[in-house]
Design a protein around this motif. Structure first.
Motif, PDB file in Angstrom:
ATOM      1  N   VAL A 150      -7.113  20.261  31.354  1.00 42.36           N
ATOM      2  CA  VAL A 150      -7.173  20.256  29.898  1.00 42.36           C
ATOM      3  C   VAL A 150      -6.982  18.825  29.423  1.00 42.36           C
ATOM      4  O   VAL A 150      -6.067  18.127  29.867  1.00 42.36           O
ATOM      5  N   ALA A 151      -7.859  18.358  28.527  1.00 43.18           N
ATOM      6  CA  ALA A 151      -7.756  16.999  27.990  1.00 43.18           C
ATOM      7  C   ALA A 151      -6.904  16.995  26.726  1.00 43.18           C
ATOM      8  O   ALA A 151      -7.069  17.847  25.847  1.00 43.18           O
ATOM      9  N   ILE A 152      -6.008  16.038  26.629  1.00 46.61           N
ATOM     10  CA  ILE A 152      -5.181  15.835  25.445  1.00 46.61           C
ATOM     11  C   ILE A 152      -5.597  14.494  24.846  1.00 46.61           C
ATOM     12  O   ILE A 152      -5.338  13.438  25.421  1.00 46.61           O
ATOM     13  N   ALA A 153      -6.268  14.549  23.695  1.00 44.25           N
ATOM     14  CA  ALA A 153      -6.838  13.340  23.076  1.00 44.25           C
ATOM     15  C   ALA A 153      -6.410  13.285  21.613  1.00 44.25           C
ATOM     16  O   ALA A 153      -7.194  13.559  20.700  1.00 44.25           O
ATOM     17  N   ALA A 154      -5.151  12.938  21.367  1.00 43.80           N
ATOM     18  CA  ALA A 154      -4.594  12.990  20.017  1.00 43.80           C
ATOM     19  C   ALA A 154      -5.265  12.015  19.063  1.00 43.80           C
ATOM     20  O   ALA A 154      -5.284  12.247  17.850  1.00 43.80           O
ATOM     21  N   HIS A 155      -5.845  10.932  19.589  1.00 42.78           N
ATOM     22  CA  HIS A 155      -6.478   9.945  18.703  1.00 42.78           C
ATOM     23  C   HIS A 155      -7.712  10.500  17.994  1.00 42.78           C
ATOM     24  O   HIS A 155      -8.175   9.935  17.009  1.00 42.78           O
ATOM     25  N   ARG A 156      -8.240  11.615  18.463  1.00 42.22           N
ATOM     26  CA  ARG A 156      -9.448  12.169  17.849  1.00 42.22           C
ATOM     27  C   ARG A 156      -9.161  12.860  16.511  1.00 42.22           C
ATOM     28  O   ARG A 156     -10.089  13.228  15.798  1.00 42.22           O
ATOM     29  N   GLN A 157      -7.893  13.015  16.167  1.00 43.98           N
ATOM     30  CA  GLN A 157      -7.560  13.599  14.866  1.00 43.98           C
ATOM     31  C   GLN A 157      -8.089  12.747  13.709  1.00 43.98           C
ATOM     32  O   GLN A 157      -8.319  13.250  12.611  1.00 43.98           O
ATOM     33  N   THR A 158      -8.290  11.459  13.955  1.00 44.17           N
ATOM     34  CA  THR A 158      -8.703  10.552  12.878  1.00 44.17           C
ATOM     35  C   THR A 158     -10.215  10.326  12.851  1.00 44.17           C
ATOM     36  O   THR A 158     -10.686   9.465  12.101  1.00 44.17           O
ATOM     37  N   ARG A 159     -10.992  11.097  13.614  1.00 39.47           N
ATOM     38  CA  ARG A 159     -12.429  10.850  13.657  1.00 39.47           C
ATOM     39  C   ARG A 159     -13.092  11.235  12.324  1.00 39.47           C
ATOM     40  O   ARG A 159     -12.563  12.051  11.561  1.00 39.47           O
ATOM     41  N   THR A 160     -14.263  10.656  12.090  1.00 37.75           N
ATOM     42  CA  THR A 160     -14.994  10.869  10.850  1.00 37.75           C
ATOM     43  C   THR A 160     -15.354  12.339  10.688  1.00 37.75           C
ATOM     44  O   THR A 160     -15.826  12.983  11.635  1.00 37.75           O
ATOM     45  N   PHE A 161     -15.164  12.866   9.454  1.00 38.28           N
ATOM     46  CA  PHE A 161     -15.386  14.299   9.236  1.00 38.28           C
ATOM     47  C   PHE A 161     -16.287  14.514   8.025  1.00 38.28           C
ATOM     48  O   PHE A 161     -15.911  14.252   6.882  1.00 38.28           O
ATOM     49  N   LEU A 162     -17.517  14.965   8.267  1.00 40.62           N
ATOM     50  CA  LEU A 162     -18.488  15.347   7.238  1.00 40.62           C
ATOM     51  C   LEU A 162     -18.552  14.352   6.078  1.00 40.62           C
ATOM     52  O   LEU A 162     -18.315  14.712   4.921  1.00 40.62           O
TER      53      LEU A 162
END
Length: 355
Positions: free
Chosen positions: A52-64
């Motif tokens: 399982v990958a844990i990638a907390a930095h992706r919470q800030t990715r561009t959204f719509l």
């Protein structure tokens, strides 16, 4: 085809794939960007035998974002995007918010029986066209061929990385699927392990000792005919008898090959017409753009390449106008799919769509 490699302001690689050999790609990324994030971590689940990958930095990715702020559109004199050029054919670049990366950081210790490693690998974005309002189904066969060349190029190059065990090319389309950017694009994940679904497929293929399992399934479907949607000399698109999704189509080359780079020139030419027809039939079912996931199943980099059989699976959670199939208790908790649409009916409805 012309291939041009450059780099973005934060050091991430970007590759242009052009139909014209005289294309000039000298535009530079003028933005000031922070350095790319370090690799995620992967944790081993000893109960399910999965990573399982844990990638907390992706919470800030561009959204719509609104269309005039799309990061995948070409750059303009007043706005810089992820693509410095003022126009492009096909572009591949390192994801700014990757689930896997070669940029290893520090690992925090985790208590318990869980093994923790760096999430080594690579994640890339594939832009199919510079036209924000287009779609894969609207591409020409020649553009699809260029996209296929990009997939082949990236599969070969990423497979050569020391930590990569499997390369996965895919497209998510539609908010119902969970897309965060509307611009026509796909992604490529280079995993540091063989994925669970692939391992399960190959385990079944290993137990099938009389011929190749995938080839035998394809031959049986072609002989039956009732679930074949479209085919040509080199490709066959079928609704599998065990379809899990309301509308699910698998595209197989007639010849067993392990991955996209192994396709012949004739097979690459023949792919676009079949795939475009499949997508247009999906869009024609209910009269609006069908949400879907398109997933290439390629052989692992180092193991079981003789068992694998390259194919593309396209499936949609749209079961009727205004109705989606959700992964509820049985599917999410137990992995047992319950399909509301008979595969034979799905194939017939797809064949009956007027193009």
């Amino acid at each position: 085809m012309k291939r041009t490699v450059t780099h973005l302001a934060d050091g991430r690689e970007l590759i242009y794939f052009d139909d014209r050999d005289d294309a000039v790609r000298d535009a530079r990324d003028r933005r000031e960007l922070p350095p790319p994030p370090p690799a995620s971590e992967i944790r081993y689940d000893p109960i399910l035998d999965e990573w399982v990958a844990i990638a907390a930095h992706r919470q800030t990715r561009t959204f719509l974002p609104p269309s005039d702020e799309c990061p995948l559109c070409p750059s303009t004199p007043t706005r810089s995007s992820e693509i410095p050029a003022a126009d492009y054919d096909v572009v591949v670049f390192e994801n700014r918010f990757p689930s896997f990366s070669h940029r290893a950081g520090d690992l925090e210790s985790v208590s318990g029986l869980t093994e923790v490693r760096h999430g080594c690998g690579r994640c890339e974005v594939v832009c199919f066209t510079s036209d924000h309002n287009s779609s894969f189904a609207s591409l020409t066969p020649s553009r699809v061929r260029l996209v296929l060349e990009a997939w082949a190029d990236r599969t070969a190059e990423l497979s050569a990385l020391p930590d990569v065990e499997q390369v996965f090319c895919f497209e998510n389309r539609g908010e119902a699927i969970g897309v965060t950017l509307h611009h026509p694009h796909g992604q490529i994940y280079a995993y540091p392990f063989v994925t669970p679904r692939t391992r399960m497929m190959l385990s079944s293929a290993r137990r099938h000792t009389d011929g190749n399992l995938f080839a035998d399934v394809l031959a049986a479907e072609r002989a039956a005919g009732e679930r074949v949607v479209v085919e040509n000399e080199h490709w066959t698109a079928i609704v599998p008898a065990t379809a899990r999704w309301p509308y699910e189509i698998h595209l197989y080359p007639r010849r067993q090959v392990p991955d996209i780079p192994a396709l012949s020139s004739a097979e690459r030419d023949a792919f676009g017409p079949v795939y475009l027809e499949v997508l247009r039939r999906l869009d024609g079912l209910f009269g609006f753009p069908m949400p879907y996931i398109a997933a290439w199943y390629q052989a692992p980099v180092r193991v079981d390449r003789d068992l694998a059989y390259l194919h593309l699976q396209v499936f949609s959670s749209q079961r009727a106008p205004g109705k989606l199939k959700y992964l509820a208790g049985s599917e999410s908790a137990m992995g047992v799919f319950i399909n509301d649409v008979r595969p034979e009916q799905a194939a017939q409805r797809l064949r009956e769509v007027a193009l």
